[in-house]
Write an enzyme that holds these catalytic residues in place. Structure first.
Site, short mmCIF file in Angstrom:
data_model
loop_
_atom_site.label_atom_id
_atom_site.label_comp_id
_atom_site.label_asym_id
_atom_site.label_seq_id
_atom_site.Cartn_x
_atom_site.Cartn_y
_atom_site.Cartn_z
N CYS A 116 -2.48 8.08 4.51
CA CYS A 116 -2.47 7.68 3.10
C CYS A 116 -3.77 8.05 2.41
O CYS A 116 -3.84 8.05 1.18
CB CYS A 116 -2.20 6.19 2.97
SG CYS A 116 -3.27 5.16 3.99
N GLU A 131 0.88 -1.17 0.00
CA GLU A 131 0.00 0.00 0.00
C GLU A 131 0.91 1.21 0.00
O GLU A 131 1.67 1.44 0.93
CB GLU A 131 -0.91 -0.04 1.24
CG GLU A 131 -2.03 0.97 1.19
CD GLU A 131 -1.71 2.20 1.99
OE1 GLU A 131 -1.20 3.17 1.36
OE2 GLU A 131 -1.94 2.23 3.19
#
Length: 494
Positions: free
Chosen positions: A268, A231
């Site tokens: 994020c 990720e």
């Protein structure tokens, strides 16, 4: 690094031995282990918060909430494992008259997994985070490469898991921890060495695109390639549609800035790009954004390296043609703080300059002025893969901009209608992953119980005697699982 390699090889060998043990455990036993880990983490005293605060500069309230989330992850993932959700047991019984075989299938762990701790969530995405919990739930031993930004925090969490391993009498290699500052100057080499090790069968990573892509490349070059579930971040665009802005420009601006600056922008899912249509409502939005960002206070970033990187990544926007810095926080940031900043550009410049769509990890937002909602679709088409995108609007806005929603579905893992993307709920329906380069494999999530799916593979047993089948596939169904039998879900004894 020769001596280090010998030590790492010993860790990996223990993981390989532990995998043979975990293959003999049932979903019920692994779930019990996961609940015990949750209990041991929950029992950690305030020293954990004091150490994590000193190492990460995250506020105490945030750390307390994150500890609760971490405990909840281990328990909820454990509950999902106990139900047999991720072994996906399927049984097609024999039919002697037609010559049909008895075939039974379920999913098993891939093997030893390396997990790389993340910097911005020292509990929930690091040593004892979701990658570790989901891999162990899948039946995989885990070797964690601790993050060098919070080595003491990482060790405390590692000790809680290792304590559980001892309490259960399981092999030491079920969980291993390589300290983040193990050998100065070799941190990246350790990560590459572990990823390339032939015994390692998968990698879990949360971090930068540079780091994630490097691990994917190492794994792809192996004689036997392995999956890297990386990720790697996102700019998480927000598209503010005309009808909503006409009535709520000022309120929406405050919501956006609050999300942009939450946690010093170190998520994020931080909404780094805001797209809106030119006009009087846009001017009101721009003014409200400038006012809100000036009122926002600079706060500490995770460590000096991230603070420097934020300044470096933001600097080009000061010199780009057709980019204007609208406003910054009225309070000057200290050296290790992130200065909240809003910049402006037009859609033509954004579409022609890929530098403007680069992630700036911190409290920085770019306002993109489009000439029409048709241009929204152009911008959406030009985007790389994202973790999230948000359509802020009324239902009428949504009805008249279906093409935008359609394009964004191809670009993201989570598509929001109103609200902001920074809240990531740990639930079954959460998709925290998206098309490359947001993640390396958009089929999977790193948040929610479905994260376990990353670390399993299916295996079928044909015509096996009942007593030699795994408990999960036995006709007596000793674990009382719901299974698909001859195409129908049932928990019955066969």
């Amino acid at each position: 690094m020769n001596q280090t390699k010998e030590i790492l090889d010993a860790y990996v060998q223990k993981s390989a031995e532990a995998f043979q043990f975990l293959k003999t455990t049932t979903v019920t036993e692994r779930a019990a282990f996961m609940h015990a880990v949750a209990d041991n983490i929950e029992a950690l005293d305030d020293n954990l918060f004091e150490v994590a605060h000193r190492e990460s500069a995250l506020p105490m309230a945030r750390l307390q909430g994150e500890k609760g989330r971490t405990v909840g992850q281990w328990r909820s993932y454990g509950d999902a494992v106990a139900k047999g959700t991720y072994i996906d047991a399927r049984i097609d019984r024999a039919n002697p008259e037609s010559g049909k075989n008895d075939i039974r299938k379920y999913s098993v762990g891939l093997g030893p997994v390396v997990v790389f701790g993340a910097s911005n969530f020292p509990f929930a995405f690091s040593t004892a985070g979701g990658d570790t919990a989901s891999a162990i739930g899948a039946g995989c031993p885990v070797l964690v490469k601790g993050h060098p930004g919070h080595p003491e925090t990482s060790q405390i969490m590692a000790d809680a898991i290792s304590k559980t391993v001892k309490e259960f009498g399981w092999p030491e290699g079920v969980f291993g921890h390589v300290a983040g500052d193990y050998v100065e100057g070799t941190d990246t080499l350790i990560g590459a060495y572990l990823t390339a090790h032939p015994t390692i069968q998968a990698v879990g990573f949360t971090g930068s695109q540079q780091g994630g892509k490097a691990l994917v490349a190492v794994a792809a070059k192996r004689e036997v390639p392995i999956p890297v579930f990386a990720e790697m971040g996102s700019i998480n665009p927000v598209f503010a549609l005309p009808e909503l802005l006409e009535s709520k420009a000022e309120e929406f601006a405050k919501q956006y800035v609050a999300s942009l600056t939450l946690g010093t922008g170190q998520f994020c899912t931080n909404p780094g790009i805001l797209v809106a249509q030119t006009g009087s409502a846009f001017e009101r939005l721009k003014a409200a954004l400038s006012e809100a960002i000036q009122e926002a206070k600079p706060t500490a970033m995770l460590h000096p390296g991230i603070a420097k990187n934020y300044v470096d990544k933001k600097q080009p926007f000061h010199s780009q043609e057709q980019v204007t810095i609208l406003a910054e926080s009225a309070t000057k940031a200290e050296q290790t703080q992130g200065q909240p900043t809003i910049a402006w550009t037009n859609a033509e410049a954004f579409l022609s300059n890929t530098q403007l769509s680069a992630e700036v990890f911190g409290p920085f937002g770019l306002l993109v002025e489009a000439q029409s909602t048709e241009q929204f679709v152009e911008i959406a088409n030009a985007l790389e893969g994202q973790l999230t995108a948000t359509i802020a609007g009324t239902e009428n806005d949504l009805a008249t901009n279906r093409s935008l929603a359609s394009v964004l579905q191809d670009k993201v893992g989570r598509l929001l209608f109103n609200g902001m993307p920074t809240g990531v709920e740990v639930v079954y329906a959460m998709q925290h992953g998206g098309p490359f380069p947001a993640t390396s494999d958009p089929r999977f999530t790193s948040v929610g119980p479905d994260a376990v799916k990353r670390f399993v593979r299916p295996i079928s047993f044909q015509n096996w005697p009942e007593q030699f089948l795994p408990a999960e596939l036995q006709s007596s169904n000793p674990l009382k699982l719901t299974r698909t039998v001859d195409g129908q879900p049932t928990s019955d004894i066969l």
